[in-house]
Design an enzyme around this catalytic site. Structure first.
Site, mmCIF file in Angstrom:
data_model
loop_
_atom_site.group_PDB
_atom_site.id
_atom_site.type_symbol
_atom_site.label_atom_id
_atom_site.label_comp_id
_atom_site.label_asym_id
_atom_site.label_seq_id
_atom_site.Cartn_x
_atom_site.Cartn_y
_atom_site.Cartn_z
ATOM 1 N N ASP A 79 -41.437 -24.104 -9.812
ATOM 2 C CA ASP A 79 -40.271 -24.967 -9.684
ATOM 3 C C ASP A 79 -40.620 -26.314 -10.335
ATOM 4 O OD1 ASP A 79 -37.783 -25.916 -9.124
ATOM 5 O OD2 ASP A 79 -37.779 -25.326 -7.026
HETATM 6 C C1 BGC Z 1 -34.774 -26.491 -8.078
HETATM 7 C C2 BGC Z 1 -34.668 -25.129 -8.693
HETATM 8 C C3 BGC Z 1 -34.091 -25.229 -10.077
HETATM 9 C C4 BGC Z 1 -34.940 -26.181 -10.899
HETATM 10 C C5 BGC Z 1 -34.459 -26.326 -12.329
HETATM 11 C C6 BGC Z 1 -35.436 -27.498 -8.990
HETATM 12 O O1 BGC Z 1 -35.332 -28.784 -8.503
HETATM 13 O O2 BGC Z 1 -35.484 -26.398 -6.862
HETATM 14 O O3 BGC Z 1 -33.892 -24.298 -7.884
HETATM 15 O O4 BGC Z 1 -33.999 -23.972 -10.666
HETATM 16 O O5 BGC Z 1 -34.912 -27.447 -10.291
HETATM 17 O O6 BGC Z 1 -33.316 -27.042 -12.419
#
Ligand code: BGC
Length: 778
Positions: A316
């Site tokens: 993430d």
């Molecule tokens: C989130 C994810 C997301 C990623 C990309 C993160 O802050 O937890 O779910 O896919 O950002 O945008």
């Protein structure tokens, strides 16, 4: 066409050159073997061009040859993903991302879309880097790309897997037409704490329902096969147990038994994998003391070892860097090593691999073999997408224009939206609106708010002009001679709690109307990531306004738009009807009108329990019984498991939802009272539409395992079927159940059912009363 051929020729040139000029030495035995395989293959076969991208053997030869040519730095580039400056979905931004692409330091970009922009960035990768390796474009296409469907929790409330799959399919079709190869969805985190804002992004509290939905979404996104121009790679996220954040505070610690992890939190991930999910994303949380992004137990032992996952794992957003504040790594270099050694393949936005990994490899703290594995898994995905054949194949402006916001996409979004809405109360059949209602007052901050309709994580969905508001939907549907007025009345921001200056106008409008539609709930950005709350009330001055409206003595219909269960006990007691509309998407206003006017008979059921008060949280239907259960025959007694001031029961249970018609259930019959392992029994009920309209019912099957080597939940969903019944129609519904459906992690952590006595229940919610008992023998 000419571009494609030229690209393939150039790639071919590079690869042939690589072999002629001597490859970068590979480390480890399997690397040597691969290099040999590549060289031999090159001598005997025509050079792999990436043209024949449906052939796995050619894929391996192609990637072997390409990797033999890559420097360590180029390999690390493939493991690096950066956000474009178009959008920010996290706390950091790297302005130099275009230079990073040109330098060959990036293998994937996210938050970039449109055929034009992806083409522009792809051109940099393909024309300016030595090896011309195309970029992979990822994006959070969660519940629609341009045409926005209801938020995921709302889609889950359809209990209709075809509808869920369709939502994902159309999302993929639109996203792929805008140059996107990969969505960071489905989010399959089980969530049982509505304080956690991300409960809106998943499928709610249940393992079985969540697993069905996980599979439906993966099928929808990936379509017939990876590489088809209308499909995108799916991501099962966030691996794992992110939804169990302590106190419902986002990113917070999770600590749970391995049994709870395996029985409750992991099954939807396994279901996504079995459905073919190409990638997994790690979660931000630590699990039992180890950040998930550095967890070898999760990423290698379980995901690759036990489950045989063959795709790649992305972190993430800056999750590697976050292992430092977690207190698991002393600095980012160490965090990068921990992540890579645990099984991470791609670093999202953290630039940790980019900055530190080369040294970690050189100094022996990360093996070249592990890195090569990661590179290979990413290159394979690029290959399967056909990007080595034509890096621009997804970035086609004509296709984009012809695809996004297609009328049939909008129609599907409307259909899924009305299927997602849950009728929580309908006293005196105040809904559907009577033809005699000649004046309708729409009141509340969500009554005419375009930006709220599509909820959070709405990808490239237009928030300003496209969404159809509740007011617009009602006006479009209301016949001539029906006056639909609007007053906002109250604000919904937390700091607007005492602001009553809009009340007078709202009350005046309500006073002269036949019926009041109160459109209330949460602002769209109060749900989703980093949107935890300590109370679940309607924020701002909405509750106060609702109480004033009630005093007018007119019928009050509350239409809720929100991304989590709210505590609406006052409304449940006092207003005439409540429709849970979630954030219903681009066509939301029309969908709500379809229901309020009775053009569609509501059929949604709650995928999550609605508490009476936040103090009951976490509250979910499949709890354990305790040693001192508080049952109906023990009312008022002390020393029992209960609250002094609130019943144990929820306001609305999991699986609950009303219809404009009613359904009757016969007693359940089972064809066998006893089954042995490997055998199945059939449980049947006759469901009758006993009301005055055609309608749909979600028939649900629950099981209770009465005694176990570890205690078992009071109920577990094991099957459901959504059926359409004409008024007066009866239908026999049957479910089969075998020992496989009764499996869990036993006292010794082995997986399987245990012989003993069971009860099953069939009905229209988790409170189902039609019961039958059976025994599983050895
Ligand atoms: C989130 C994810 C997301 C990623 C990309 C993160 O802050 O937890 O779910 O896919 O950002 O945008």
């Amino acid at each position: 066409m000419k571009g494609k051929k030229q690209y393939a020729r150039q790639l071919l040139g590079v690869c042939t050159l690589a072999l002629l000029c001597g490859a970068v030495p590979a480390h480890g035995q399997s690397q040597d073997a691969r290099a040999k395989r590549a060289a031999t293959a090159q001598k005997s076969d025509p050079a792999p061009t990436g043209q024949n991208w449906n052939d796995p053997a050619e894929m391996h030869r192609f990637i072997d040859a390409l990797m033999a040519k890559m420097t360590v730095k180029e390999k690390i580039g493939q493991l690096t993903q950066l956000t474009s400056s178009w959008e920010s979905t996290g706390p950091t931004m790297r302005d130099s991302y275009k230079q990073d692409i040109a330098a060959g330091n990036v293998g994937s970009i996210f938050n970039a879309f449109t055929a034009k922009y992806t083409r522009e960035l792809q051109k940099v990768a393909v024309e300016q880097t030595r090896l011309r390796i195309p970029l992979l474009f990822g994006y959070d296409v969660i519940h629609g790309h341009r045409t926005i469907f209801p938020i995921s929790l709302g889609e889950a409330a359809t209990w209709d897997m075809a509808a869920v799959e369709k939502g994902a399919r159309i999302s993929a079709v639109e996203a792929a037409a805008e140059g996107i190869h990969w969505t960071f969805s489905p989010m399959v985190d089980i969530a049982r704490d509505p304080r956690w804002g991300r409960i809106s992004e998943g499928s709610g509290e249940d393992v079985y329902l969540g697993s069905q939905i996980a599979a439906a979404r993966v099928h929808g996104y990936q379509g017939k096969k990876i590489g088809d121009l209308d499909s995108v790679l799916a991501t099962a996220k966030h691996f794992a147990a992110y939804g169990a954040a302590q106190a419902g505070r986002d990113y917070h610690t999770t600590d749970m038994s391995e049994r709870e992890l395996r029985d409750t939190y992991l099954p939807p991930f396994k279901a996504a994998l079995d459905a073919g999910a190409a990638t997994f994303m790690t979660s931000f949380n630590e699990l039992n003391g180890v950040p998930a992004t550095g967890s070898k137990f999760l990423l290698t032992d379980i995901l690759r070892g036990e489950w045989g996952f063959k795709g790649f794992v992305v972190t993430d957003y800056t999750a590697i860097n976050e292992m430092v504040p977690h207190g698991y790594a002393r600095d980012e270099a160490q965090a990068g090593e921990q992540a890579m050694n645990a099984g991470v393949d791609m670093d999202m936005q953290g630039a940790v691999f980019m900055t530190h990994l080369e040294k970690s490899i050189a100094e022996g703290r990360v093996s070249q073999e592990r890195v090569d594995q990661a590179v290979r898994s990413i290159l394979e995905m690029k290959y399967r997408l056909g990007l080595f054949q034509d890096p621009y194949r997804y970035s086609d402006e004509a296709r984009e224009k012809a695809t996004i916001y297609k009328p049939e996409h909008l129609e599907a979004a409307r259909d899924v939206a009305r299927k997602s809405m849950v009728l929580l109360k309908n006293q005196g059949d105040v809904l559907p609106l009577a033809a005699s209602a000649k004046s309708i007052a729409v009141i509340g901050p969500l009554g005419d708010s375009k930006e709220d309709m599509i909820g959070s994580w709405a990808a490239a969905g237009d928030r300003k002009t496209r969404p159809v508001t509740l007011l617009e939907g009602l006006r479009a549907r209301a016949g001539k001679g029906v006056n639909v007025g609007y007053a906002r009345g109250a604000g919904y921001r937390f700091d607007e709690a005492g602001k009553t200056d809009g009340f007078a106008e709202a009350l005046a409008l309500a006073q002269k109307s036949d019926v009041i539609i109160a459109a209330m709930g949460e602002r769209w950005d109060m749900t989703g990531e980093a949107a935890s709350r300590t109370d679940l009330d309607m924020p701002g001055a909405q509750q106060a306004l609702l109480e004033e409206l009630k005093k007018l003595g007119k019928p009050v219909v509350l239409v809720l738009m929100n991304g989590r269960p709210l505590t609406i006990d006052w409304a449940a007691e006092n207003v005439d009807a409540i429709l849970e509309a979630w954030y219903p998407g681009t066509m939301g206003g029309h969908a709500i009108a379809d229901i309020l006017f009775g053009d569609y008979n509501p059929s949604g059921k709650l995928p999550v329990t609605f508490p009476r008060t936040v103090g009951q949280v976490p509250i979910f239907y499949n709890m354990k019984n305790t040693g001192r259960p508080y049952t109906a025959d023990k009312q008022g007694q002390k020393y029992l498991s209960r609250y002094l001031n609130t019943p144990n029961s929820p306001l609305y249970p999991f699986g609950y939802g009303l219809s404009y018609t009613s359904f009757g259930y016969s007693p359940v019959t089972i064809d066998k009272k006893t089954i042995r392992p490997g055998e199945a029994l059939t449980a049947s009920v006759t469901v009758t539409n006993t009301g005055k309209r055609d309608g749909e019912e979600v028939v649900q099957l629950y099981v209770r395992d009465l005694v176990g080597s570890v205690t078992r939940p009071v109920r577990e969903l094991k099957g459901f079927l959504k059926v359409k019944l004409k008024r007066g129609e009866s239908r026999k519904i049957s479910f089969t159940l075998s020992d496989k459906d009764l499996a869990f992690h036993r006292a010794d952590m082995s997986y399987g059912a245990e012989p003993g006595d069971f009860s099953l229940f069939v009905g229209g919610s988790s409170d189902a009363t039609a019961q039958a008992d059976f025994t599983l023998t050895k």
